[in-house]
Design a protein around this motif. Sequence first.
Motif, PDB file in Angstrom:
ATOM      1  N   TYR A  14       0.876  -1.242   0.036  1.00  0.00           N
ATOM      2  CA  TYR A  14      -0.057   0.127  -0.039  1.00  0.00           C
ATOM      3  C   TYR A  14       0.897   1.348  -0.168  1.00  0.00           C
ATOM      4  CZ  TYR A  14      -2.946   3.763   1.448  1.00  0.00           C
ATOM      5  OH  TYR A  14      -3.560   5.039   1.523  1.00  0.00           O
ATOM      6  N   GLY A  15       0.416   2.190  -0.852  1.00  0.00           N
ATOM      7  CA  GLY A  15       0.920   3.329  -0.868  1.00  0.00           C
ATOM      8  C   GLY A  15       0.212   4.562  -0.941  1.00  0.00           C
ATOM      9  N   ASP A  16       0.336   5.817  -0.767  1.00  0.00           N
ATOM     10  CA  ASP A  16      -0.550   6.876  -0.745  1.00  0.00           C
ATOM     11  C   ASP A  16      -0.928   7.257  -2.107  1.00  0.00           C
ATOM     12  OD1 ASP A  16      -0.573   7.334   2.134  1.00  0.00           O
ATOM     13  OD2 ASP A  16       1.243   8.674   1.961  1.00  0.00           O
ATOM     14  N   VAL A  17       0.153   7.078  -3.181  1.00  0.00           N
ATOM     15  CA  VAL A  17       0.076   7.223  -4.713  1.00  0.00           C
ATOM     16  C   VAL A  17      -0.178   6.228  -5.294  1.00  0.00           C
ATOM     17  CG1 VAL A  17       0.787   8.423  -6.733  1.00  0.00           C
ATOM     18  CG2 VAL A  17       1.243   9.299  -4.389  1.00  0.00           C
ATOM     19  N   THR A  19      -0.188   1.740  -5.323  1.00  0.00           N
ATOM     20  CA  THR A  19      -0.196   0.326  -4.437  1.00  0.00           C
ATOM     21  C   THR A  19       0.070  -0.385  -5.428  1.00  0.00           C
ATOM     22  OG1 THR A  19      -1.741   1.376  -3.093  1.00  0.00           O
ATOM     23  CG2 THR A  19      -1.658  -0.998  -3.412  1.00  0.00           C
ATOM     24  N   ARG A  38      -3.664   3.011  -9.038  1.00  0.00           N
ATOM     25  CA  ARG A  38      -3.624   4.332  -8.522  1.00  0.00           C
ATOM     26  C   ARG A  38      -4.895   4.864  -8.527  1.00  0.00           C
ATOM     27  NH1 ARG A  38       1.461   7.172 -11.734  1.00  0.00           N
ATOM     28  NH2 ARG A  38       2.661   5.079 -11.735  1.00  0.00           N
ATOM     29  N   MET A  42      -7.217   6.392  -0.025  1.00  0.00           N
ATOM     30  CA  MET A  42      -7.341   5.391   0.648  1.00  0.00           C
ATOM     31  C   MET A  42      -8.846   4.472   0.341  1.00  0.00           C
ATOM     32  SD  MET A  42      -6.496   4.741   4.657  1.00  0.00           S
ATOM     33  CE  MET A  42      -5.110   5.489   4.825  1.00  0.00           C
ATOM     34  N   THR A  45      -8.534   3.164  -3.125  1.00  0.00           N
ATOM     35  CA  THR A  45      -7.563   1.918  -3.189  1.00  0.00           C
ATOM     36  C   THR A  45      -8.309   0.752  -2.486  1.00  0.00           C
ATOM     37  OG1 THR A  45      -5.866   3.674  -3.149  1.00  0.00           O
ATOM     38  CG2 THR A  45      -5.341   1.330  -2.631  1.00  0.00           C
ATOM     39  N   ARG A  76       3.658   5.301   9.043  1.00  0.00           N
ATOM     40  CA  ARG A  76       3.232   4.752   7.786  1.00  0.00           C
ATOM     41  C   ARG A  76       2.349   3.323   8.182  1.00  0.00           C
ATOM     42  NH1 ARG A  76       1.696   6.500   4.041  1.00  0.00           N
ATOM     43  NH2 ARG A  76       1.748   4.595   2.948  1.00  0.00           N
ATOM     44  N   ALA A  79      -0.978   4.163   8.833  1.00  0.00           N
ATOM     45  CA  ALA A  79      -1.804   4.581   7.557  1.00  0.00           C
ATOM     46  C   ALA A  79      -2.259   3.108   6.910  1.00  0.00           C
ATOM     47  CB  ALA A  79      -0.951   5.200   6.487  1.00  0.00           C
ATOM     48  N   PHE A  83      -5.781   1.655   6.195  1.00  0.00           N
ATOM     49  CA  PHE A  83      -6.143   1.133   4.732  1.00  0.00           C
ATOM     50  C   PHE A  83      -6.776  -0.491   4.972  1.00  0.00           C
ATOM     51  CE2 PHE A  83      -4.670  -2.155   1.751  1.00  0.00           C
ATOM     52  CZ  PHE A  83      -5.503  -1.742   0.631  1.00  0.00           C
TER      53      PHE A  83
END
Length: 141
Positions: A14-17, A19, A38, A42, A45, A76, A79, A83
């Motif tokens: 998982y990433g903010d921009v 995944t 993308r 959240m 995603t 992180r 977050a 998610f």
Amino acid sequence: MKEAAGGKILGVDYGDVRTGLAVSDILGFLSSGIGTIRPGGMRNTAIAVAEEAKKQNAVRIVIGLPKNMDGSEGFRAEAVRAFASLLAEYTDIPYVFYDERLSTVEAHNFLNLTDTKGKKRKEVVDTLSAQIILQNYLDAN
């Protein structure tokens, strides 16, 4: 017999921009990257990951949990846990966290060895990280 025998496992970095996603074979021996999503935000995603898990007929979802080198969890990890809570609203497929320490470093090292640079590198690093997280999970179980 491997834990995943009888079903695929979806791996998530998982990433903010971006995944990254990966999926295991049905016997749970090999992880393969399947791409980066993308969807933006959240919640979107979580919806997209739930849809991909269903599409792949996944029996479990492995979510990379970023930890500090001392094993503690930072912002992180918070977050990622948020998610995962959202993801649980969109799928009944169980998820587990797996320590992703150094998976991104390992991905970058591999991309250095293969001389992957620039835009192509950004496009594949998250997928490769998801593949590494899932493969490490499969090897440990």
